[in-house]
Design an enzyme around this catalytic site. Structure first.
Site, PDB file in Angstrom:
ATOM      1  N   TYR A 182     -11.663  28.396 -24.190  1.00  0.00           N
ATOM      2  CA  TYR A 182     -11.328  29.183 -22.993  1.00  0.00           C
ATOM      3  C   TYR A 182     -12.083  30.519 -23.011  1.00  0.00           C
ATOM      4  CZ  TYR A 182      -8.421  31.512 -19.468  1.00  0.00           C
ATOM      5  OH  TYR A 182      -7.988  32.187 -18.357  1.00  0.00           O
ATOM      6  N   LYS A 186     -14.986  31.993 -20.396  1.00  0.00           N
ATOM      7  CA  LYS A 186     -14.751  33.193 -19.583  1.00  0.00           C
ATOM      8  C   LYS A 186     -15.804  34.264 -19.876  1.00  0.00           C
ATOM      9  CE  LYS A 186     -11.379  31.587 -17.204  1.00  0.00           C
ATOM     10  NZ  LYS A 186     -11.490  31.431 -15.753  1.00  0.00           N
TER      11      LYS A 186
HETATM   12  N1  LIG Z   1      -2.491  33.548 -15.197  1.00  0.00           N
HETATM   13  C1  LIG Z   1      -3.085  34.351 -16.031  1.00  0.00           C
HETATM   14  O1  LIG Z   1      -2.446  35.080 -16.800  1.00  0.00           O
HETATM   15  C2  LIG Z   1      -4.600  34.430 -16.080  1.00  0.00           C
HETATM   16  C3  LIG Z   1      -5.179  35.360 -16.946  1.00  0.00           C
HETATM   17  C4  LIG Z   1      -6.557  35.460 -17.007  1.00  0.00           C
HETATM   18  C5  LIG Z   1      -7.345  34.655 -16.201  1.00  0.00           C
HETATM   19  N2  LIG Z   1      -6.761  33.762 -15.367  1.00  0.00           N
HETATM   20  C6  LIG Z   1      -7.646  32.941 -14.554  1.00  0.00           C
HETATM   21  O2  LIG Z   1      -7.186  32.895 -13.214  1.00  0.00           O
HETATM   22  C7  LIG Z   1      -7.427  31.614 -12.635  1.00  0.00           C
HETATM   23  C8  LIG Z   1      -6.128  30.989 -12.128  1.00  0.00           C
HETATM   24  O3  LIG Z   1      -5.153  30.963 -13.157  1.00  0.00           O
HETATM   25  P1  LIG Z   1      -3.682  30.378 -12.903  1.00  0.00           P
HETATM   26  O4  LIG Z   1      -2.785  31.068 -13.847  1.00  0.00           O
HETATM   27  O5  LIG Z   1      -3.376  30.389 -11.444  1.00  0.00           O
HETATM   28  O6  LIG Z   1      -3.902  28.866 -13.436  1.00  0.00           O
HETATM   29  P2  LIG Z   1      -3.379  27.455 -12.892  1.00  0.00           P
HETATM   30  O7  LIG Z   1      -3.580  26.462 -13.978  1.00  0.00           O
HETATM   31  O8  LIG Z   1      -2.011  27.576 -12.318  1.00  0.00           O
HETATM   32  O9  LIG Z   1      -4.357  27.138 -11.678  1.00  0.00           O
HETATM   33  C9  LIG Z   1      -5.614  26.537 -11.852  1.00  0.00           C
HETATM   34  C10 LIG Z   1      -5.881  25.635 -10.667  1.00  0.00           C
HETATM   35  O10 LIG Z   1      -7.166  25.026 -10.868  1.00  0.00           O
HETATM   36  C11 LIG Z   1      -7.060  23.645 -10.540  1.00  0.00           C
HETATM   37  N3  LIG Z   1      -8.108  22.886 -11.233  1.00  0.00           N
HETATM   38  C12 LIG Z   1      -8.162  22.558 -12.548  1.00  0.00           C
HETATM   39  N4  LIG Z   1      -9.262  21.824 -12.783  1.00  0.00           N
HETATM   40  C13 LIG Z   1      -9.915  21.692 -11.600  1.00  0.00           C
HETATM   41  C14 LIG Z   1     -11.118  21.055 -11.207  1.00  0.00           C
HETATM   42  N5  LIG Z   1     -11.868  20.332 -12.058  1.00  0.00           N
HETATM   43  N6  LIG Z   1     -11.511  21.156  -9.914  1.00  0.00           N
HETATM   44  C15 LIG Z   1     -10.756  21.846  -9.029  1.00  0.00           C
HETATM   45  N7  LIG Z   1      -9.589  22.451  -9.332  1.00  0.00           N
HETATM   46  C16 LIG Z   1      -9.189  22.375 -10.617  1.00  0.00           C
HETATM   47  C17 LIG Z   1      -5.656  23.252 -10.954  1.00  0.00           C
HETATM   48  O11 LIG Z   1      -5.223  22.058 -10.333  1.00  0.00           O
HETATM   49  C18 LIG Z   1      -4.863  24.493 -10.546  1.00  0.00           C
HETATM   50  O12 LIG Z   1      -4.392  24.390  -9.222  1.00  0.00           O
HETATM   51  C19 LIG Z   1      -8.120  30.796 -13.730  1.00  0.00           C
HETATM   52  O13 LIG Z   1      -9.520  30.925 -13.596  1.00  0.00           O
HETATM   53  C20 LIG Z   1      -7.664  31.480 -15.000  1.00  0.00           C
HETATM   54  O14 LIG Z   1      -8.542  31.273 -16.075  1.00  0.00           O
HETATM   55  C21 LIG Z   1      -5.409  33.624 -15.302  1.00  0.00           C
END
Ligand SMILES: NC(=O)c1ccc[n+]([C@@H]2O[C@H](COP(=O)([O-])OP(=O)(O)OC[C@H]3O[C@@H](n4cnc5c(N)ncnc54)[C@H](O)[C@@H]3O)[C@@H](O)[C@H]2O)c1
Length: 277
Positions: A182, A186
């Protein structure tokens, strides 16, 4: 009074839940028409196959029907904006290309891309890393952002206007214990952001990244409770961020007012990355 994103068309990847869904709704509230895309979509006859390929979190989300791709598009239409939902797997170049073509046809333009889709469903020390997850994370988080940016680029170039916003993470800037794949993806997203920012400038395309800390989404709620507590304690605010904290930063970077900002990784971290003692 006109809204900041009125007349713009945005496409958000991974917008079925979590940050992507809130981003899509917030961009619509700011006036944009929004295309909602995700690999998970309601009533998909291939859902079982898809979730098997994608991993444990996708399986739970499908079983608990936490899939809101079409319903998010419906909510956006209820706000008075145009919106369509597409099943789009960011790793599938043909599908990405075809969705971009259909969006251009239906909406006439594509101005804003939010590369949000990612997999964040496992932690393991190096010796226990699952090689398949390593490959999958690279494919979805890093190559997926490349695929979507590449497919949208000609439309933005032609319009001489574009905004690409990538989702990085503090795991990419600080590293993450048990998060080799991961973190690597990133950090890669930040490199992609800076390179595309340099290439996009002459076409008036800005490319930026958001660097979130911990944000209270379904994915965050599914992480280990002890780990969650430790991460919360590392923030200056002693609480996780809200999805809206990210979405508002994205809406700003997508706006005309952010036209001279490019190549940045904007931390939205509540101070998790500050030195504490
Ligand atoms: N939540 C956090 O604390 C956090 C922190 C840092 C970064 N992020 C980043 O923010 C973004 C969203 O995070 P989140 O917490 O909403 O995660 P999440 O897992 O709830 O959402 C990710 C979404 O991406 C979709 N997805 C996965 N693989 C896919 C593919 N091959 N094609 C299309 N869609 C696909 C999933 O179905 C899901 O709806 C991500 O990039 C994550 O790395 C989140």
């Amino acid at each position: 009074m006109s809204l900041p994103l009125e007349g713009k068309v945005a496409l958000v990847t991974g917008a079925s839940r979590g940050l992507g869904r809130t981003d899509a709704l917030t961009l619509a509230e700011a006036g944009a028409d929004v295309v909602v895309t995700d690999i998970l979509i309601e009533e998909d006859e291939n859902l079982e196959q898809t979730t098997e390929k994608l991993g444990p979190m996708a399986q739970v989300m499908a079983q608990t029907q936490t899939v809101y791709t079409r319903s998010t598009a419906e909510r956006i239409r209820a706000l008075g904006r145009r919106s369509t939902a597409f099943r789009m797997d960011v790793t599938d170049r043909k599908e990405v290309q075809s969705v971009m073509e259909q969006v251009k046809e239906q909406f006439g333009r594509i101005d804003i891309l939010v590369n949000n889709a990612a997999t964040l469903d496992h932690t393991a020390r190096l010796e226990h890393q699952n090689d398949d997850f390593w490959e999958r994370d690279l494919r979805v988080n890093l190559t997926g952002s490349y695929n979507c940016s590449k497919a949208i680029w000609p439309y933005m170039k032609e319009q001489e206007w574009g905004r690409i916003i990538n989702m990085a993470s503090v795991a990419g800037t600080l590293g993450g214990y048990g998060q080799a794949s991961y973190s690597a993806t990133k950090a890669g997203v930040l490199g992609l952001t800076r390179s595309l920012a340099l290439e996009g400038a002459k076409y008036n395309i800005t490319v930026n990244a958001i660097v979130p800390g911990i944000i209270d989404t379904e994915a965050f709620q599914m992480s280990n409770p002890g780990m969650r507590e430790r991460m919360i304690n590392r923030t200056a605010f002693k609480r996780p961020g809200k999805p809206e904290d990210i979405a508002h930063a994205i809406a700003f970077l997508a706006s005309e007012k952010a036209g001279y900002i490019t190549g940045v990784g904007l931390p939205v971290t509540g101070g998790i990355d500050l030195f504490t003692f």
